[in-house]
Enzyme design. Structure first.
Site, PDB file in Angstrom:
ATOM      1  N   GLY A  34       0.930  -1.142  -0.031  1.00 44.08           N
ATOM      2  CA  GLY A  34       0.052  -0.147  -0.028  1.00 44.08           C
ATOM      3  C   GLY A  34       0.761   1.284  -0.039  1.00 44.08           C
ATOM      4  O   GLY A  34       1.760   1.365   0.540  1.00 44.08           O
ATOM      5  N   LYS A  77       8.168   0.698   5.429  1.00 44.08           N
ATOM      6  CA  LYS A  77       7.028   1.456   4.982  1.00 44.08           C
ATOM      7  C   LYS A  77       5.768   0.842   5.489  1.00 44.08           C
ATOM      8  O   LYS A  77       5.559  -0.216   5.467  1.00 44.08           O
ATOM      9  CB  LYS A  77       7.020   1.392   3.603  1.00 44.08           C
ATOM     10  CG  LYS A  77       5.939   2.114   2.832  1.00 44.08           C
ATOM     11  CD  LYS A  77       5.115   0.979   1.935  1.00 44.08           C
ATOM     12  CE  LYS A  77       4.400  -0.190   2.688  1.00 44.08           C
ATOM     13  NZ  LYS A  77       3.686  -0.715   1.665  1.00 44.08           N
ATOM     14  N   THR A  78       4.911   1.560   5.777  1.00 46.31           N
ATOM     15  CA  THR A  78       3.312   1.536   5.983  1.00 46.31           C
ATOM     16  C   THR A  78       2.768   2.393   6.810  1.00 46.31           C
ATOM     17  O   THR A  78       3.293   2.633   8.141  1.00 46.31           O
ATOM     18  CB  THR A  78       3.029   0.226   6.474  1.00 46.31           C
ATOM     19  OG1 THR A  78       1.521  -0.075   6.747  1.00 46.31           O
ATOM     20  CG2 THR A  78       3.674  -0.409   7.953  1.00 46.31           C
TER      21      THR A  78
HETATM   22  P1  FBP Z   1       0.517  -1.979   3.510  1.00 52.76           P
HETATM   23  O1  FBP Z   1       0.502  -2.858   4.830  1.00 52.76           O
HETATM   24  O2  FBP Z   1       0.917  -2.655   2.277  1.00 52.76           O
HETATM   25  O3  FBP Z   1       1.527  -0.633   3.901  1.00 52.76           O
HETATM   26  O4  FBP Z   1      -0.874  -1.478   3.251  1.00 52.76           O
HETATM   27  C1  FBP Z   1      -1.587  -0.981   4.201  1.00 52.76           C
HETATM   28  C2  FBP Z   1      -2.846  -0.545   3.794  1.00 52.76           C
HETATM   29  O5  FBP Z   1      -3.152   0.962   3.633  1.00 52.76           O
HETATM   30  C3  FBP Z   1      -4.117  -0.992   4.811  1.00 52.76           C
HETATM   31  O6  FBP Z   1      -4.365   0.040   5.970  1.00 52.76           O
HETATM   32  C4  FBP Z   1      -5.183  -1.300   4.302  1.00 52.76           C
HETATM   33  O7  FBP Z   1      -6.040  -2.363   4.816  1.00 52.76           O
HETATM   34  C5  FBP Z   1      -4.708  -1.886   3.064  1.00 52.76           C
HETATM   35  O8  FBP Z   1      -3.478  -1.604   2.925  1.00 52.76           O
HETATM   36  C6  FBP Z   1      -5.658  -1.593   1.654  1.00 52.76           C
HETATM   37  O9  FBP Z   1      -4.938  -2.099   0.741  1.00 52.76           O
HETATM   38  P2  FBP Z   1      -5.561  -2.155  -0.985  1.00 52.76           P
HETATM   39  O10 FBP Z   1      -5.953  -0.603  -1.127  1.00 52.76           O
HETATM   40  O11 FBP Z   1      -4.441  -2.581  -1.710  1.00 52.76           O
HETATM   41  O12 FBP Z   1      -6.862  -2.792  -0.711  1.00 52.76           O
END
Ligand code: FBP
Length: 551
Positions: free
Chosen positions: A82, A203-204
């Site tokens: 994300g 990252k996150t």
């Molecule tokens: P990451 O763990 O990859 O950083 O993603 C976080 C996030 O924003 C979560 O908070 C959310 O549940 C998810 O991505 C949503 O992802 P997508 O937009 O791919 O459905």
């Protein structure tokens, strides 16, 4: 990229991110002082056996200029998972750091996340391309993706593609899952004597990739500031109109760090923390009763309005829902092809006939829209896509029903008009705050220093983050140090341990200490928008979470 840019964007392009002193003074060719061998956070014997080449590496800190010349480097980078504010600055820091080591260095960006690395789709960065993206939000410079990089076949392809381009180091900018894969790739590259180094960057926006050495994942600061601004605006509207309850779901797939940070920043009337729900084994009914009780108490005081923050991951922390989701995951994985061939009504019937008695009861008691969302596709890592489950609407419906029951019995005489919101995408690509702009640039620059120092299997680490940037400490943390075994798809797998909200930690204590007062009084804080120019105490301060943790 759009040709038109805003006045703020154009002013931000000139912003010079701050670096830790050692990197600002000596550049990225720096000496790494080495600590003692390390252990993984759990399951040491098993993790050691799985990672014979990268297990036990020491923590490294940069503290002096490097001895001798390093020479030009060819490096590849991917953005994984994300979006999180500041990703472009990680790449800019990496690019500048590599050029500082040797102006003949080259940086390649693989397109669309890990899949670009396998399909060999890339761009070569130059000053013009990097210049257009400095200090901007988003991952659009090269795009991102969620392809899971884990099989030997994929790793062989990565090595082959890197060799063709002459790349000797890869930087994976990702969360816990992506850096778990980076760790496996680092191990594999050593085993195969490929000569390719692998470095991760934390990252996150979810804030759950952290530990003693990684104080924060990048993006958490900016995203929570954006959500807090919006929550503050809604609080002010609620406090002006005095007629609505606002139920706001906040992103964060698993941990409730985002909800907690926003609560500390804005003081809403209700905040659910999933980790507390799990610890106290609260049922959905109990959560609903707690919220309804606050609604009633406020109504008794003449306040038919309020704000409730709901973490996105809540549903998986409520014990009865957790059990249901786990059974559904197995059921859908085992019968994937058959299940996909069914019509919607038949899907519900099939599921109900296969679930255990308890879970089938829980499933049937949910509104059909939620049932449908629970049956939707899993992400490539096997996770339920909680961002698509409308928990905030479910809670509004259930609170509404309970208050109606109370009204009939004469126990509630107020009004409950509720509106729902979901904040996630509003913050993931925001222009990075000064903190994230500096932190990300420093992480990228540190990654180049780790590559220059010949390291592999490390996560770029920049620490001491509550102090001004020149006092930050730059170094690297062995990826294996963060590993333990967890059950995934019915098997024990090595994964980076996710950091959930610590119920004994200071941020949670601060919230728990104040929550009763915040529920009934209107002690709202209106943080306003992120400030990029102005006094340091307004523009450069990071999250309440880190500040409390470091107190
Ligand atoms: P990451 O763990 O990859 O950083 O993603 C976080 C996030 O924003 C979560 O908070 C959310 O549940 C998810 O991505 C949503 O992802 P997508 O937009 O791919 O459905």
């Amino acid at each position: 990229m759009s040709k038109s840019i805003s006045p703020l964007q154009s002013a931000r392009a000139a912003y010079k991110p701050k670096l830790p002193k050692v990197l600002a003074e000596h550049g990225s060719a720096v000496n790494a002082s080495v600590g003692d061998p390390t252990e993984s956070v759990g399951d040491q014997a098993e993790v050691k056996e799985l990672f014979p080449n990268t297990y036990g590496l020491p923590v490294v800190n940069f503290d002096a200029p490097a001895q001798g010349k390093i020479g030009a480097l060819k490096v590849g980078v991917i953005l994984s998972g994300g979006q999180a504010p500041g990703g472009h600055n990680v790449i800019a820091g990496l690019y500048d750091g590599l050029n500082k080591i040797d102006s003949g260095s080259e940086l390649f960006g693989f397109l669309g996340g890990p899949s670009g690395l396998i399909d060999n789709e890339y761009v070569k960065f130059d000053d013009e391309l990097i210049g257009r993206f400095r200090n901007t939000g988003g991952f659009d410079i090269i795009g991102s993706g969620r392809t899971k990089l884990e099989t030997e076949e994929q790793f062989d392809k990565v090595i082959e593609n890197c060799k063709t381009l002459g790349i000797t180091a890869l930087v994976v900018i990702g969360g816990d899952d992506s850096n778990t894969n980076a760790c496996m790739l680092a191990e594999y590259c050593l085993k195969k004597e490929s000569g390719i180094q692998v470095i991760g960057c934390p990252k996150t926006i979810d804030g759950d990739l952290k530990n003693e050495w990684i104080e924060a994942s990048f993006g958490f600061d900016t995203a929570t500031k954006v959500y807090s601004e919006l929550i503050g605006n809604i609080q002010r509207d609620a406090n002006s109109a005095k007629k609505y309850w606002h139920f706001i779901k906040l992103m964060g797939r698993s941990a409730s760090h985002i909800a907690l940070e926003c609560a500390l920043k804005t003081h809403p009337n209700v905040t659910i923390i999933s980790e507390e729900v799990a610890e106290k084994k609260k049922t959905l009914r109990e959560i609903v009763t707690e919220i309804a009780t606050i609604v009633k108490k406020r109504a008794d005081a003449g306040k038919n309005f309020g704000i409730a923050l709901i973490p996105e991951g809540l549903i998986e922390f409520v014990p009865e829902m957790k059990k249901l989701i786990s059974e559904l995951n197995d059921l859908l994985a085992e019968n994937a092809t058959y299940f996909d061939s069914l019509l919607d009504d038949d899907k519900f019937q099939f599921v109900n006939s296969k679930l255990g008695a308890d879970t089938s009861h829980v499933f049937s008691s949910l509104p059909q829209s939620i049932q449908y969302q629970l049956l939707a596709d899993r992400d490539p890592h096997g996770n339920v896509q909680v961002s698509r489950i409308e928990t905030e609407k479910l809670l509004i419906d259930m609170v509404s029903d309970l208050l109606r029951e109370w009204k009939v019995k004469g126990n509630f005489s107020g009004k409950f008009n509720a509106l729902n919101h979901f904040f996630g995408y509003e913050g993931r690509c925001a222009a990075p705050s000064n903190f994230d702009a500096d932190y990300c640039y420093s992480l990228g620059y540190t990654a180049s220093a780790l590559i220059g120092a010949g390291k592999t299997g490390y996560l770029s680490s920049v620490r001491n983050l509550t102090e001004p940037a020149d006092q930050w400490i730059a170094g690297g943390i062995p990826l294996t140090m963060m590993m333990n075994l967890e059950r995934r798809h019915g098997k024990d797998k090595p994964v980076i341990k996710k950091a959930l909200v610590e119920l004994h930690g200071k941020p949670f204590h601060e919230y728990a200490y104040n929550r009763e007062a915040w529920a009934l009084e209107d002690d709202y804080i209106y943080p306003g928008p992120i400030q990029y120019f102005g006094p340091s105490e307004v523009c450069d301060i990071t999250t309440d979470t880190i500040q409390l943790e470091k107190k």
